[in-house]
Design an enzyme around this catalytic site. Structure first.
Site, mmCIF file in Angstrom:
data_model
loop_
_atom_site.group_PDB
_atom_site.id
_atom_site.type_symbol
_atom_site.label_atom_id
_atom_site.label_comp_id
_atom_site.label_asym_id
_atom_site.label_seq_id
_atom_site.Cartn_x
_atom_site.Cartn_y
_atom_site.Cartn_z
ATOM 1 N N THR A 125 108.816 -39.402 -36.062
ATOM 2 C CA THR A 125 108.808 -38.108 -36.748
ATOM 3 C C THR A 125 107.882 -38.104 -37.968
ATOM 4 O O THR A 125 107.659 -39.162 -38.578
ATOM 5 C CB THR A 125 110.248 -37.767 -37.215
ATOM 6 O OG1 THR A 125 110.202 -36.692 -38.148
ATOM 7 C CG2 THR A 125 110.933 -38.949 -37.899
ATOM 8 N N ASP A 126 107.417 -36.920 -38.344
ATOM 9 C CA ASP A 126 106.600 -36.805 -39.566
ATOM 10 C C ASP A 126 107.428 -37.110 -40.816
ATOM 11 O O ASP A 126 106.878 -37.358 -41.884
ATOM 12 C CB ASP A 126 105.964 -35.408 -39.674
ATOM 13 C CG ASP A 126 106.967 -34.261 -39.800
ATOM 14 O OD1 ASP A 126 108.189 -34.490 -39.639
ATOM 15 O OD2 ASP A 126 106.526 -33.120 -40.048
ATOM 16 N N GLU A 127 108.775 -37.084 -40.661
ATOM 17 C CA GLU A 127 109.622 -37.268 -41.848
ATOM 18 C C GLU A 127 109.525 -38.676 -42.417
ATOM 19 O O GLU A 127 109.935 -38.925 -43.552
ATOM 20 C CB GLU A 127 111.072 -36.901 -41.515
ATOM 21 C CG GLU A 127 111.158 -35.460 -41.051
ATOM 22 C CD GLU A 127 112.551 -34.870 -41.064
ATOM 23 O OE1 GLU A 127 113.419 -35.357 -41.798
ATOM 24 O OE2 GLU A 127 112.760 -33.909 -40.301
ATOM 25 N N LYS A 153 114.278 -43.967 -38.965
ATOM 26 C CA LYS A 153 113.146 -43.791 -38.040
ATOM 27 C C LYS A 153 111.945 -44.615 -38.520
ATOM 28 O O LYS A 153 111.225 -45.200 -37.713
ATOM 29 C CB LYS A 153 112.760 -42.304 -37.944
ATOM 30 C CG LYS A 153 113.815 -41.389 -37.330
ATOM 31 C CD LYS A 153 114.070 -41.630 -35.855
ATOM 32 C CE LYS A 153 112.946 -41.196 -34.959
ATOM 33 N NZ LYS A 153 113.327 -41.313 -33.519
HETATM 34 P P1 NAD Z 1 118.670 -34.284 -30.291
HETATM 35 O O1 NAD Z 1 119.650 -34.663 -31.350
HETATM 36 O O2 NAD Z 1 118.644 -32.897 -29.779
HETATM 37 O O3 NAD Z 1 118.854 -35.254 -29.029
HETATM 38 C C1 NAD Z 1 119.119 -36.612 -29.150
HETATM 39 C C2 NAD Z 1 119.657 -37.120 -27.809
HETATM 40 O O4 NAD Z 1 119.888 -38.541 -27.939
HETATM 41 C C3 NAD Z 1 121.010 -36.494 -27.427
HETATM 42 O O5 NAD Z 1 120.991 -36.125 -26.067
HETATM 43 C C4 NAD Z 1 122.028 -37.623 -27.667
HETATM 44 O O6 NAD Z 1 123.151 -37.575 -26.807
HETATM 45 C C5 NAD Z 1 121.150 -38.853 -27.379
HETATM 46 N N1 NAD Z 1 121.663 -40.055 -28.040
HETATM 47 C C6 NAD Z 1 122.070 -40.195 -29.326
HETATM 48 N N2 NAD Z 1 122.484 -41.453 -29.555
HETATM 49 C C7 NAD Z 1 122.325 -42.132 -28.384
HETATM 50 C C8 NAD Z 1 122.559 -43.482 -27.975
HETATM 51 N N3 NAD Z 1 123.065 -44.375 -28.839
HETATM 52 N N4 NAD Z 1 122.271 -43.835 -26.718
HETATM 53 C C9 NAD Z 1 121.764 -42.931 -25.831
HETATM 54 N N5 NAD Z 1 121.538 -41.644 -26.160
HETATM 55 C C10 NAD Z 1 121.799 -41.250 -27.419
HETATM 56 O O7 NAD Z 1 117.254 -34.702 -30.884
HETATM 57 P P2 NAD Z 1 115.818 -34.068 -30.615
HETATM 58 O O8 NAD Z 1 115.575 -33.009 -31.602
HETATM 59 O O9 NAD Z 1 115.665 -33.792 -29.164
HETATM 60 O O10 NAD Z 1 114.899 -35.307 -31.011
HETATM 61 C C11 NAD Z 1 114.467 -36.248 -30.037
HETATM 62 C C12 NAD Z 1 113.610 -37.299 -30.714
HETATM 63 O O11 NAD Z 1 112.505 -36.686 -31.359
HETATM 64 C C13 NAD Z 1 114.354 -38.076 -31.806
HETATM 65 O O12 NAD Z 1 113.985 -39.418 -31.736
HETATM 66 C C14 NAD Z 1 113.881 -37.442 -33.110
HETATM 67 O O13 NAD Z 1 113.890 -38.389 -34.154
HETATM 68 C C15 NAD Z 1 112.457 -37.053 -32.735
HETATM 69 N N6 NAD Z 1 111.899 -35.892 -33.463
HETATM 70 C C16 NAD Z 1 112.545 -34.688 -33.450
HETATM 71 C C17 NAD Z 1 111.970 -33.596 -34.109
HETATM 72 C C18 NAD Z 1 112.596 -32.217 -34.078
HETATM 73 O O14 NAD Z 1 112.069 -31.304 -34.699
HETATM 74 N N7 NAD Z 1 113.694 -32.001 -33.369
HETATM 75 C C19 NAD Z 1 110.742 -33.745 -34.775
HETATM 76 C C20 NAD Z 1 110.118 -35.008 -34.765
HETATM 77 C C21 NAD Z 1 110.706 -36.054 -34.089
HETATM 78 P P1 TYD Z 2 116.283 -28.928 -40.224
HETATM 79 O O1 TYD Z 2 116.260 -28.088 -39.001
HETATM 80 O O2 TYD Z 2 117.544 -29.640 -40.577
HETATM 81 O O3 TYD Z 2 115.052 -29.942 -40.102
HETATM 82 P P2 TYD Z 2 114.474 -31.015 -41.171
HETATM 83 O O4 TYD Z 2 115.312 -31.047 -42.363
HETATM 84 O O5 TYD Z 2 114.581 -32.274 -40.389
HETATM 85 O O6 TYD Z 2 113.087 -30.565 -41.438
HETATM 86 O O7 TYD Z 2 115.882 -28.031 -41.472
HETATM 87 C C1 TYD Z 2 114.629 -27.388 -41.578
HETATM 88 C C2 TYD Z 2 114.516 -26.826 -42.980
HETATM 89 O O8 TYD Z 2 115.496 -25.791 -43.156
HETATM 90 C C3 TYD Z 2 114.807 -27.841 -44.082
HETATM 91 O O9 TYD Z 2 113.951 -27.572 -45.186
HETATM 92 C C4 TYD Z 2 116.245 -27.576 -44.455
HETATM 93 C C5 TYD Z 2 116.380 -26.092 -44.241
HETATM 94 N N1 TYD Z 2 117.724 -25.605 -43.857
HETATM 95 C C6 TYD Z 2 118.332 -24.566 -44.565
HETATM 96 O O10 TYD Z 2 117.782 -24.039 -45.558
HETATM 97 N N2 TYD Z 2 119.551 -24.128 -44.134
HETATM 98 C C7 TYD Z 2 120.208 -24.680 -43.077
HETATM 99 O O11 TYD Z 2 121.338 -24.250 -42.742
HETATM 100 C C8 TYD Z 2 119.555 -25.758 -42.347
HETATM 101 C C9 TYD Z 2 120.235 -26.397 -41.163
HETATM 102 C C10 TYD Z 2 118.308 -26.162 -42.784
#
Ligand code: NAD
Ligand code: TYD
Length: 340
Positions: A125-127, A153
């Site tokens: 992730t970019d985080e 991460k």
């Molecule tokens: P999500 O929380 O929607 O999905 C995570 C999945 O992993 C779920 O299906 C959960 O059941 C499974 N999981 C959790 N723990 C597990 C374990 N111990 N064993 C097997 N499965 C397990 O997350 P997402 O938003 O789909 O993110 C997917 C990946 O992308 C993550 O690695 C996250 O760090 C990365 N990512 C997400 C975002 C975003 O904006 N959502 C951005 C950058 C990177």
């Molecule tokens: P989020 O979806 O949790 O992603 P991340 O923190 O990983 O970027 O949140 C996106 C942005 O929105 C973040 O700046 C936090 C803010 N936020 C709120 O202001 N209210 C909320 O209820 C949530 C869930 C997030």
């Protein structure tokens, strides 16, 4: 090609599997997922009977389970989406994040090495870079994570690179910005705002709401991951940014306007501790090396997303009532199997 996908029942993983199964009907795809609260088999409904797709409920932190999976399936490639992914949960309960996001990755790396995987793609992730006031992070920027989620991460990225340098494991890492689109669990910002607005509930804005995220439509990220799986240079990291920076408050206003709901639903609440102010990624490396760039504009991705959540009210409701859990039983009965 045999591809093991972990965490495929979550948001990005399920979008990726839908995309990948369709694009590569000859690949054998196995999805393993622990089905935490964020794992939802309903996200993959319709794929149960695909001959090139299978699912096993398993935990990436369980070395015995993982060895069995690798021994039986013998993957050529592993794409690791599995993670605890919500920053707010990592602040209240960090342990699961350390376990899955770091130790779980260690278990997968050991198995990948032992069973001779030819490509291990870690979805990061970019985080991991932390916040940036001006400019954009490059892949060689210093890591400066702010939350237990992003720190776990970042630690995993270090471990993945260590397996490349020490053992020559063929790894690649992607670091994407904030994804949005269908099947995102409504604890995350965009689906939470949509859900609350649809139901006339208050919308919690952390602090002043001027924090900036770089939004990428999930399909654009799936295309980038596919390219990295096929053509990414081993031992390299690729930023995958949407190049659509928006302040949180702007997004809330846009959603309320689209749904015809009043601004009065906005409620400023206490800020998140350690809240990163702005994320921004340089994508020049992936553009130059792999020819990728986002092709869905924020306007068009936003409209598609709004349409999807409006049309799939039942899916949203199921995530709230817990009804989505019954898809586990339904999945097995569809295949004529019993749950283990
Ligand atoms: P999500 O929380 O929607 O999905 C995570 C999945 O992993 C779920 O299906 C959960 O059941 C499974 N999981 C959790 N723990 C597990 C374990 N111990 N064993 C097997 N499965 C397990 O997350 P997402 O938003 O789909 O993110 C997917 C990946 O992308 C993550 O690695 C996250 O760090 C990365 N990512 C997400 C975002 C975003 O904006 N959502 C951005 C950058 C990177
Ligand atoms: P989020 O979806 O949790 O992603 P991340 O923190 O990983 O970027 O949140 C996106 C942005 O929105 C973040 O700046 C936090 C803010 N936020 C709120 O202001 N209210 C909320 O209820 C949530 C869930 C997030």
């Amino acid at each position: 090609m045999r591809v093991l996908i972990t965490g495929g029942c979550g948001f990005i993983g399920s979008n990726f599997i839908r995309f990948f199964v369709k694009k590569y009907p000859r690949h054998e795809i196995l999805n393993i997922d622990k089905l935490t609260y964020a794992g939802n088999l309903e996200n993959l409904s319709g794929l149960e009977k695909n001959r090139n797709y299978g699912f096993v409920k398993a935990d990436i932190t369980n070395a015995t389970q993982m060895r069995k999976v690798f021994k039986r399936f013998r993957p050529d490639a592993v794409i690791n989406f599995a993670a605890e992914s919500h920053v707010d949960r990592s602040i209240t309960s960090p342990d699961a994040f350390l376990k899955t996001n770091f130790l779980g990755v260690g278990v997968l790396l050991n198995c990948a090495l032992h069973y001779g995987v030819t490509r291990f793609v870690q979805i990061s992730t970019d985080e991991v870079y932390g916040s940036i006031a001006r400019g954009k992070f490059r892949e060689d920027s210093v890591l400066n994570p702010s939350s237990p989620y992003s720190a776990s991460k970042a630690a995993a990225d270090g471990l993945v690179m260590a397996y490349y340098r020490t053992y020559g494991l063929p790894v690649v890492i992607t670091r994407s910005s904030n994804n949005y689109g269908p099947y995102q669990f409504p604890e995350k910002f965009i689906p939470l705002v949509i859900f609350n607005a649809m139901n006339g509930k208050k919308i919690p804005v952390y602090g002043d709401g001027l924090q900036v995220r770089d939004w990428i439509y999930v399909e654009d990220n799936c295309r980038a991951i596919d390219l990295v799986v096929r053509k990414g240079k081993l031992g390299e990291i690729y930023n995958v940014g949407g190049q659509h920076e928006r302040a949180n408050i702007e997004i809330i206003k846009q959603i309320l306007k689209t749904l015809g709901k009043p601004l009065a639903l906005i409620e400023h609440v206490k800020d998140r501790p350690g809240h990163d102010r702005r994320y921004a990624l340089s994508i020049s490396k992936i553009k130059r090396q792999l020819g990728w760039q986002p092709c869905v504009s924020f306007q068009s991705g936003f409209e598609k997303t709004m349409r999807w959540y409006r049309k799939n009210g039942e899916w949203l409701k199921n995530t709230q009532t817990g009804a989505y859990r019954s898809f586990y039983r339904k999945y097995y009965s569809t295949l004529g199997l019993t749950e283990t």
